[in-house]
Design a protein around this motif. Structure first.
Motif, PDB file in Angstrom:
ATOM      1  N   GLU A 313       0.790  -1.243  -0.132  1.00 20.31           N
ATOM      2  CA  GLU A 313       0.065  -0.108   0.003  1.00 20.31           C
ATOM      3  C   GLU A 313       0.732   1.126   0.033  1.00 20.31           C
ATOM      4  O   GLU A 313       0.463   2.174  -0.402  1.00 20.31           O
ATOM      5  CB  GLU A 313      -0.882   0.042   1.187  1.00 20.31           C
ATOM      6  N   MET A 314       1.943   1.131   0.744  1.00 19.26           N
ATOM      7  CA  MET A 314       2.911   2.348   0.695  1.00 19.26           C
ATOM      8  C   MET A 314       3.754   2.713  -0.622  1.00 19.26           C
ATOM      9  O   MET A 314       4.196   3.797  -0.725  1.00 19.26           O
ATOM     10  CB  MET A 314       3.946   2.332   1.580  1.00 19.26           C
ATOM     11  N   HIS A 315       4.017   1.779  -1.345  1.00 17.85           N
ATOM     12  CA  HIS A 315       4.749   1.607  -2.641  1.00 17.85           C
ATOM     13  C   HIS A 315       4.273   2.870  -3.570  1.00 17.85           C
ATOM     14  O   HIS A 315       5.159   3.571  -4.147  1.00 17.85           O
ATOM     15  CB  HIS A 315       4.652   0.297  -3.199  1.00 17.85           C
ATOM     16  N   PRO A 316       3.039   2.934  -3.909  1.00 14.28           N
ATOM     17  CA  PRO A 316       2.542   4.038  -4.794  1.00 14.28           C
ATOM     18  C   PRO A 316       2.923   5.300  -4.204  1.00 14.28           C
ATOM     19  O   PRO A 316       3.399   6.384  -5.020  1.00 14.28           O
ATOM     20  CB  PRO A 316       0.851   3.821  -4.876  1.00 14.28           C
ATOM     21  N   LEU A 317       2.535   5.515  -3.090  1.00 13.68           N
ATOM     22  CA  LEU A 317       3.133   7.058  -2.429  1.00 13.68           C
ATOM     23  C   LEU A 317       4.354   7.217  -2.588  1.00 13.68           C
ATOM     24  O   LEU A 317       4.819   8.378  -2.966  1.00 13.68           O
ATOM     25  CB  LEU A 317       2.701   6.944  -0.993  1.00 13.68           C
TER      26      LEU A 317
END
Length: 327
Positions: A313-317
């Motif tokens: 979930e953190m990767h796109p940010l």
């Protein structure tokens, strides 16, 4: 359940309805319960891991990732044991030449060492720091006079801004950037501010800053910006070259350069030349939000709340912060 009268007039106990009878645990339930309380073979009893299922998933994931690089057997065991070992207490002192406060702090620490009783102290000259071979938990709970004196010393000089508690790995990025007094620097995800203060101190290397360098520290959270402000305020006069902003890092506006060379290299954006010139910062620190997998030694709670989904979930940010054009 309250007692009742039997047909013969004697007191008795009401019968439970079949739905309310206690069920005996099945074999699978008993096995699961036993596994839940099983002691992890590499866990330190002084640092328990409440959720072994998360810890097992963590190990399975990284065993697969590192296995592709040939990390197996004893090397893998050493890796996991290292992740369970507590970090030493590390702190950074103002570099030599910035001012008298840092020099006084160093002399005070030398006197503390000379008094004896401290664990092994390792100087880290490349980042103006020291490492003391004791965990922060052991330091907090110790009643030994020497360790109590170290705790008092860290609190005193930390409040004065001459000393900053900071992990070694957190000091590496700014040390590699080699910030100079003339540099315009940006910390995109700055709070709580240890890297920011390290970069500001580099702007003052050799004494009072005479160049045009300054620091822009940004964080998307107003609450974290307040933490950042309090941390940097301890630097005193050095914070005059600091600008704190509160803005999403993935859409942070560029800062126009005012010197002639930068204006000459400016490119037209939206039909207006020079408004957002390229390369307006000399050094950029970008410690993007992450799952913290690499900080298990500092924050053991990661072991019992880790999930692969959270990291994904953190990767796109992270990509958006790194490359604004991808937002």
């Amino acid at each position: 359940m309250p007692p009742t009268r039997a047909p013969d007039g004697s007191r008795g106990t009401a019968m439970r309805h079949p739905r309310h009878k206690r069920k005996r645990p099945t074999a699978d339930a008993a096995t699961a319960a036993a596994a839940e309380h099983e002691v992890h073979p590499l866990a330190d009893p002084a640092r328990p891991i409440p959720n072994l299922a998360c810890a097992d998933r963590f190990e399975e994931y990284y065993r697969a990732q590192l296995g592709r690089l040939g990390v197996t057997g004893s090397e893998w065991t050493r890796f996991i044991k290292t992740l369970h070992a507590p970090l030493p207490v590390t702190f950074r002192v103002q570099p030599v030449g910035i001012g008298t406060l840092g020099d006084e702090c160093r002399r005070s620490f030398d006197a503390l060492q000379a008094a004896g009783g401290l664990p092994e102290v390792t100087p880290l000259p490349w980042c103006s720091s020291f490492a003391v071979e004791i965990s922060k938990e052991a330091l907090k709970t110790s009643h030994e006079p020497a360790l109590a004196g170290l705790q008092t010393w860290l609190s005193k000089w930390g409040a004065l801004g001459a000393c900053t508690r900071q992990a070694i790995e957190s000091m590496v990025p700014v040390a590699l950037l080699k910030v100079e007094p003339d540099h315009v620097c940006l910390d995109m995800c700055a709070s709580p501010g240890s890297k920011t203060t390290q970069a500001i101190e580099a702007l003052y290397a050799g004494g009072a800053a005479t160049g045009r360098g300054f620091m822009v520290a940004n964080d998307a959270s107003p609450t974290r910006c307040q933490m950042l402000l309090r941390r940097c305020a301890a630097l005193g006069e050095m914070s005059e070259r600091l600008l704190i902003t509160c803005h999403p890092a993935q859409s942070l506006p560029w800062l126009p350069r005012l010197d002639a060379s930068a204006e000459a290299e400016a490119t037209a954006v939206g039909g207006e030349a020079g408004r957002y010139p390229a390369g307006c910062f000399d050094r950029i620190i970008c410690d993007v939000p992450c799952s913290g997998d690499g900080t298990t030694r500092k924050n053991p709670s990661i072991w019992h709340r880790w999930s692969q989904e959270y990291a994904l979930e953190m990767h796109p940010l992270q990509l958006q912060v790194r490359s604004p054009d991808e937002r």
